[in-house]
Design a protein around this motif. Structure first.
Motif, PDB file in Angstrom:
ATOM      1  N   GLU A 126      11.763   0.702  -3.513  1.00  0.00           N
ATOM      2  CA  GLU A 126      10.299   0.731  -3.579  1.00  0.00           C
ATOM      3  C   GLU A 126       9.724  -0.678  -3.631  1.00  0.00           C
ATOM      4  OE1 GLU A 126       9.078   3.931  -6.636  1.00  0.00           O
ATOM      5  OE2 GLU A 126      11.226   3.578  -6.954  1.00  0.00           O
ATOM      6  N   MET A 127      10.414  -1.574  -4.347  1.00  0.00           N
ATOM      7  CA  MET A 127       9.945  -2.952  -4.478  1.00  0.00           C
ATOM      8  C   MET A 127       9.938  -3.672  -3.132  1.00  0.00           C
ATOM      9  SD  MET A 127      11.945  -3.987  -7.997  1.00  0.00           S
ATOM     10  CE  MET A 127      11.254  -5.637  -8.121  1.00  0.00           C
ATOM     11  N   ILE A 128      10.999  -3.497  -2.352  1.00  0.00           N
ATOM     12  CA  ILE A 128      11.059  -4.213  -1.083  1.00  0.00           C
ATOM     13  C   ILE A 128      10.022  -3.676  -0.097  1.00  0.00           C
ATOM     14  CG2 ILE A 128      12.849  -2.808   0.045  1.00  0.00           C
ATOM     15  CD1 ILE A 128      14.040  -5.433   1.105  1.00  0.00           C
ATOM     16  N   ALA A 129       9.740  -2.375  -0.175  1.00  0.00           N
ATOM     17  CA  ALA A 129       8.703  -1.803   0.695  1.00  0.00           C
ATOM     18  C   ALA A 129       7.340  -2.386   0.360  1.00  0.00           C
ATOM     19  CB  ALA A 129       8.698  -0.289   0.557  1.00  0.00           C
ATOM     20  N   GLU A 130       7.043  -2.474  -0.933  1.00  0.00           N
ATOM     21  CA  GLU A 130       5.757  -3.051  -1.346  1.00  0.00           C
ATOM     22  C   GLU A 130       5.690  -4.524  -0.991  1.00  0.00           C
ATOM     23  OE1 GLU A 130       3.545  -3.941  -5.556  1.00  0.00           O
ATOM     24  OE2 GLU A 130       4.396  -1.922  -5.279  1.00  0.00           O
ATOM     25  N   MET A 132       7.190  -6.066   1.488  1.00  0.00           N
ATOM     26  CA  MET A 132       6.977  -6.226   2.924  1.00  0.00           C
ATOM     27  C   MET A 132       5.525  -5.979   3.304  1.00  0.00           C
ATOM     28  SD  MET A 132       9.365  -7.391   4.805  1.00  0.00           S
ATOM     29  CE  MET A 132       8.459  -6.995   6.303  1.00  0.00           C
ATOM     30  N   ASP A 133       4.872  -5.017   2.655  1.00  0.00           N
ATOM     31  CA  ASP A 133       3.451  -4.797   2.906  1.00  0.00           C
ATOM     32  C   ASP A 133       2.642  -6.057   2.588  1.00  0.00           C
ATOM     33  OD1 ASP A 133       3.915  -2.189   3.692  1.00  0.00           O
ATOM     34  OD2 ASP A 133       3.417  -1.327   1.736  1.00  0.00           O
ATOM     35  N   VAL A 134       2.975  -6.698   1.478  1.00  0.00           N
ATOM     36  CA  VAL A 134       2.272  -7.923   1.088  1.00  0.00           C
ATOM     37  C   VAL A 134       2.528  -9.031   2.104  1.00  0.00           C
ATOM     38  CG1 VAL A 134       2.123  -9.751  -0.649  1.00  0.00           C
ATOM     39  CG2 VAL A 134       2.230  -7.352  -1.368  1.00  0.00           C
ATOM     40  N   LEU A 135       3.788  -9.209   2.501  1.00  0.00           N
ATOM     41  CA  LEU A 135       4.115 -10.260   3.467  1.00  0.00           C
ATOM     42  C   LEU A 135       3.310 -10.116   4.753  1.00  0.00           C
ATOM     43  CD1 LEU A 135       8.029 -10.587   3.353  1.00  0.00           C
ATOM     44  CD2 LEU A 135       6.358 -12.212   2.492  1.00  0.00           C
ATOM     45  N   VAL A 136       3.354  -8.939   5.335  1.00  0.00           N
ATOM     46  CA  VAL A 136       2.678  -8.743   6.623  1.00  0.00           C
ATOM     47  C   VAL A 136       1.165  -8.933   6.480  1.00  0.00           C
ATOM     48  CG1 VAL A 136       2.195  -7.069   8.442  1.00  0.00           C
ATOM     49  CG2 VAL A 136       4.515  -7.270   7.509  1.00  0.00           C
ATOM     50  N   ALA A 137       0.594  -8.404   5.416  1.00  0.00           N
ATOM     51  CA  ALA A 137      -0.846  -8.577   5.206  1.00  0.00           C
ATOM     52  C   ALA A 137      -1.189 -10.042   4.977  1.00  0.00           C
ATOM     53  CB  ALA A 137      -1.302  -7.734   4.018  1.00  0.00           C
ATOM     54  N   ALA A 138      -0.362 -10.757   4.219  1.00  0.00           N
ATOM     55  CA  ALA A 138      -0.622 -12.174   3.955  1.00  0.00           C
ATOM     56  C   ALA A 138      -0.607 -12.987   5.241  1.00  0.00           C
ATOM     57  CB  ALA A 138       0.411 -12.722   2.979  1.00  0.00           C
ATOM     58  N   TRP A 139       0.243 -12.628   6.170  1.00  0.00           N
ATOM     59  CA  TRP A 139       0.356 -13.378   7.422  1.00  0.00           C
ATOM     60  C   TRP A 139      -0.705 -13.009   8.446  1.00  0.00           C
ATOM     61  CZ3 TRP A 139       6.200 -11.927   7.541  1.00  0.00           C
ATOM     62  CH2 TRP A 139       6.922 -12.839   6.747  1.00  0.00           C
ATOM     63  N   THR A 140      -1.208 -11.779   8.380  1.00  0.00           N
ATOM     64  CA  THR A 140      -2.056 -11.282   9.475  1.00  0.00           C
ATOM     65  C   THR A 140      -3.496 -11.019   9.077  1.00  0.00           C
ATOM     66  OG1 THR A 140      -1.390  -8.985   9.018  1.00  0.00           O
ATOM     67  CG2 THR A 140      -0.067 -10.232  10.610  1.00  0.00           C
ATOM     68  N   GLN A 141      -3.804 -10.962   7.782  1.00  0.00           N
ATOM     69  CA  GLN A 141      -5.150 -10.659   7.329  1.00  0.00           C
ATOM     70  C   GLN A 141      -5.800 -11.897   6.706  1.00  0.00           C
ATOM     71  OE1 GLN A 141      -6.464  -7.685   8.061  1.00  0.00           O
ATOM     72  NE2 GLN A 141      -4.481  -7.164   8.979  1.00  0.00           N
ATOM     73  N   PRO A 142      -7.135 -11.986   6.735  1.00  0.00           N
ATOM     74  CA  PRO A 142      -7.790 -13.140   6.115  1.00  0.00           C
ATOM     75  C   PRO A 142      -7.444 -13.293   4.637  1.00  0.00           C
ATOM     76  CG  PRO A 142      -9.334 -11.938   7.505  1.00  0.00           C
ATOM     77  CD  PRO A 142      -8.106 -11.098   7.417  1.00  0.00           C
ATOM     78  N   GLU A 143      -7.389 -12.178   3.914  1.00  0.00           N
ATOM     79  CA  GLU A 143      -7.005 -12.196   2.503  1.00  0.00           C
ATOM     80  C   GLU A 143      -6.094 -11.008   2.218  1.00  0.00           C
ATOM     81  OE1 GLU A 143     -10.263 -12.418  -0.211  1.00  0.00           O
ATOM     82  OE2 GLU A 143     -10.851 -14.434   0.418  1.00  0.00           O
ATOM     83  N   GLY A 148      -0.262  -2.718  -5.392  1.00  0.00           N
ATOM     84  CA  GLY A 148       0.819  -1.816  -5.724  1.00  0.00           C
ATOM     85  C   GLY A 148       1.275  -1.945  -7.163  1.00  0.00           C
ATOM     86  N   GLU A 149       2.327  -1.232  -7.483  1.00  0.00           N
ATOM     87  CA  GLU A 149       2.843  -1.180  -8.851  1.00  0.00           C
ATOM     88  C   GLU A 149       3.591  -2.431  -9.258  1.00  0.00           C
ATOM     89  OE1 GLU A 149       6.095   1.465 -11.417  1.00  0.00           O
ATOM     90  OE2 GLU A 149       5.453   2.137  -9.413  1.00  0.00           O
ATOM     91  N   PHE A 150       4.291  -3.056  -8.326  1.00  0.00           N
ATOM     92  CA  PHE A 150       5.229  -4.113  -8.690  1.00  0.00           C
ATOM     93  C   PHE A 150       4.650  -5.518  -8.580  1.00  0.00           C
ATOM     94  CE2 PHE A 150       7.713  -0.523  -7.009  1.00  0.00           C
ATOM     95  CZ  PHE A 150       8.456  -0.216  -8.141  1.00  0.00           C
ATOM     96  N   TYR A 151       3.692  -5.724  -7.677  1.00  0.00           N
ATOM     97  CA  TYR A 151       3.161  -7.069  -7.444  1.00  0.00           C
ATOM     98  C   TYR A 151       1.633  -7.047  -7.470  1.00  0.00           C
ATOM     99  CZ  TYR A 151       7.926  -7.367  -5.650  1.00  0.00           C
ATOM    100  OH  TYR A 151       9.284  -7.290  -5.512  1.00  0.00           O
ATOM    101  N   PRO A 152       1.040  -6.762  -8.626  1.00  0.00           N
ATOM    102  CA  PRO A 152      -0.428  -6.746  -8.694  1.00  0.00           C
ATOM    103  C   PRO A 152      -0.982  -8.176  -8.744  1.00  0.00           C
ATOM    104  CG  PRO A 152       0.505  -6.289 -10.847  1.00  0.00           C
ATOM    105  CD  PRO A 152       1.674  -6.395  -9.911  1.00  0.00           C
TER     106      PRO A 152
END
Length: 367
Positions: A126-130, A132-143, A148-152
Motif C-alpha cells: 500500500e505504501m509503494i502505491a501511494e 508512486m501516486d505522489v511521484l507522478v503527481a509531483a512531476w506532472t502537476q503544478p502542485e 493518503g494515509e502514509f505520506y500526508p
C-alpha cells in the motif's frame, strides 16, 4: 538490443570496502567504453551482500563520471523514503544528466531495513502505491498534496520538474503475482529476476500483458528488462569455478541478511510468494548455497562463449525482450570480472546482436 550491467557492490571475504566501491566505478566506465547502454545500481543496508545504501548517490556519481551510458536504480526501496523528496532528487538527476537517469522501485525484502528506518513492512504494498501516486503527481502537476494515509503533507510545488517528459521511466522489481499485476496496471516495465526459469519469465510476461490490457496499456510497448548472472571464459569450467565460491557466499549472505527465512517471518504479510518459493526449493533439496549455485548456473549465461550464446539466445527468443542486464560480478575478483566482461562483449553479444560490434568500436573511439 539494449545491453546493461548490474553493479552489485558486494564485499566478499578478501576485498575491502574501498576496493569494492572503486571497482564499481571502473566497471561502469568500462561498460560505457564497450558500448553498453545502461548501468544499474542496487540498494542494500547493513549487509556485505551490497554496500550501497544510497542508490541515488551512487547513480549521481556515476552519471558525473560518464558521458553516454544511462544509469538506473535497481532498486530504490521506495517505502523507506518520502516520495516528495525522491521526486525532487530524481528530477534534479534527470536535469544534471541530460535525461540519462532511470528510476527503478520496489518494496524490498530485508526486515532489518524496516526495523531501522521505520515503516510497516506488512503494508509496504500500500505504501509503494501511494508513493508512486505522489511521484507522478509531483512531476506532472503544478502542485501536489499528500492526501493518503502514509505520506500526508500540504500542497506544495515540487521543483524542478523533470527534463524528461512527462517524467523519467520508472521500472518495477516485481516477482509475486500481486506485484506484477500492480506494475502492469500502471504500465510500469518489469526488472525480471535472474532466479526465474525461462518458462516462469514467459508466464510473468503473459500475466503482465493481460493485466496491462485490462488497464488500457499496450503491453507490446513496455520495455521490460531481463536480469542475468553472467560470465565467460574460453573454457567454461574456468569461469564456473571462479564464480562458484563467490556466488555461494553471496547467496548465503542474502539468506542471512534478509531475515526472510526464519520462523518470525511467517508473521510478515505480503511475502507469501517468497516463502512458498523458498519452501519449494527446500522440498527439491535445492536450498543449500551450492545447490542454488548449480541451479543458477543452469539458468544463466555463465560458461564458454558458445554456452552463453546458446543460453542467452534461448531466453531472448522465448521472451522476445530487447533489454538484458548482465551481472558480471558473479566472478567475484575484479580482474576476473573485467576479463569476463571483455570476452563476453567481444564474442557473446555480437552473436546475438550484430550491431553490438559496431557500437563497441564507436564507443571505444570516444573513450
Amino acid at each position: 538490443m539494449d545491453w546493461g550491467i548490474y553493479l552489485i557492490t558486494a564485499q566478499p571475504p578478501g576485498m575491502n570496502e574501498a576496493e569494492v566501491i572503486r571497482s564499481s566505478v571502473e566497471y561502469a566506465q568500462r561498460a560505457e567504453a564497450l558500448g553498453y547502454s545502461r548501468a544499474w545500481v542496487l540498494e542494500h543496508h547493513f549487509t556485505r551482500y551490497g554496500l550501497v545504501g544510497s542508490p541515488l548517490t551512487h547513480a549521481a556519481f556515476l552519471l558525473g563520471r560518464t558521458n553516454r551510458i544511462k544509469v538506473g536504480t535497481a532498486i530504490n526501496v521506495l517505502p523507506l523514503e518520502h516520495p516528495a523528496r525522491v521526486a525532487e532528487e530524481v528530477a534534479l538527476l534527470d536535469h544534471l544528466s541530460g535525461g540519462r537517469f532511470i528510476l527503478g522501485v520496489g518494496r524490498g525484502a530485508f526486515r532489518k531495513d524496516y526495523q531501522v528506518f521505520g515503516g510497516d513492512m506488512t503494508r509496504n504494498r500500500e505504501m509503494i502505491a501511494e508513493a508512486m501516486d505522489v511521484l507522478v503527481a509531483a512531476w506532472t502537476q503544478p502542485e501536489v498534496a499528500g492526501t493518503g494515509e502514509f505520506y500526508p503533507f500540504p500542497s506544495v510545488e515540487v521543483l524542478p520538474k523533470p527534463l524528461t517528459k512527462p517524467h523519467p521511466i520508472v521500472y518495477s522489481a516485481s516477482q509475486s503475482p500481486d506485484s506484477v499485476r500492480w506494475a502492469a496496471r500502471r504500465g510500469m516495465p518489469l526488472l525480471m529476476n535472474y532466479t526465474l526459469t525461462d518458462e516462469a519469465k514467459l508466464a510473468h510476461l503473459e500475466y503482465y500483458a493481460e493485466a496491462a490490457m485490462e488497464a488500457g496499456h499496450d503491453p507490446t510497448r513496455v520495455p521490460h528488462a531481463l536480469s542475468f548472472l553472467a560470465g565467460t571464459s574460453r573454457d567454461g569450467n574456468v569461469i564456473r569455478r571462479q564464480s562458484a565460491e563467490h556466488l555461494a557466499w553471496w547467496l548465503e549472505e542474502y539468506v542471512t541478511a534478509t531475515l526472510m527465512f526464519t520462523p518470525e517471518w511467517d508473521a510478515v504479510k505480503g511475502y507469501e510468494w517468497y516463502r512458498r518459493h523458498w519452501e519449494e526449493m527446500v522440498m527439491r533439496n535445492e536450498h543449500r548455497p551450492m545447490d542454488r549455485v548449480e541451479r543458477y548456473f543452469a539458468l544463466n549465461p555463465i560458461g564458454s562463449p558458445q554456452e552463453c550464446i546458446d543460453k542467452l539466445g534461448k531466453t531472448l527468443e522465448m521472451t522476445g525482450l530487447k533489454h538484458a542486464i548482465l551481472a558480471f560480478e558473479a566472478a567475484g575478483e575484479p580482474s576476473a570480472v573485467k576479463d569476463s566482461m571483455e570476452l563476453f562483449t567481444a564474442e557473446v553479444l555480437p552473436a546475438l546482436d550484430p550491431g553490438m560490434k559496431q557500437r563497441t568500436a564507436a564507443s571505444m573511439a570516444l573513450a
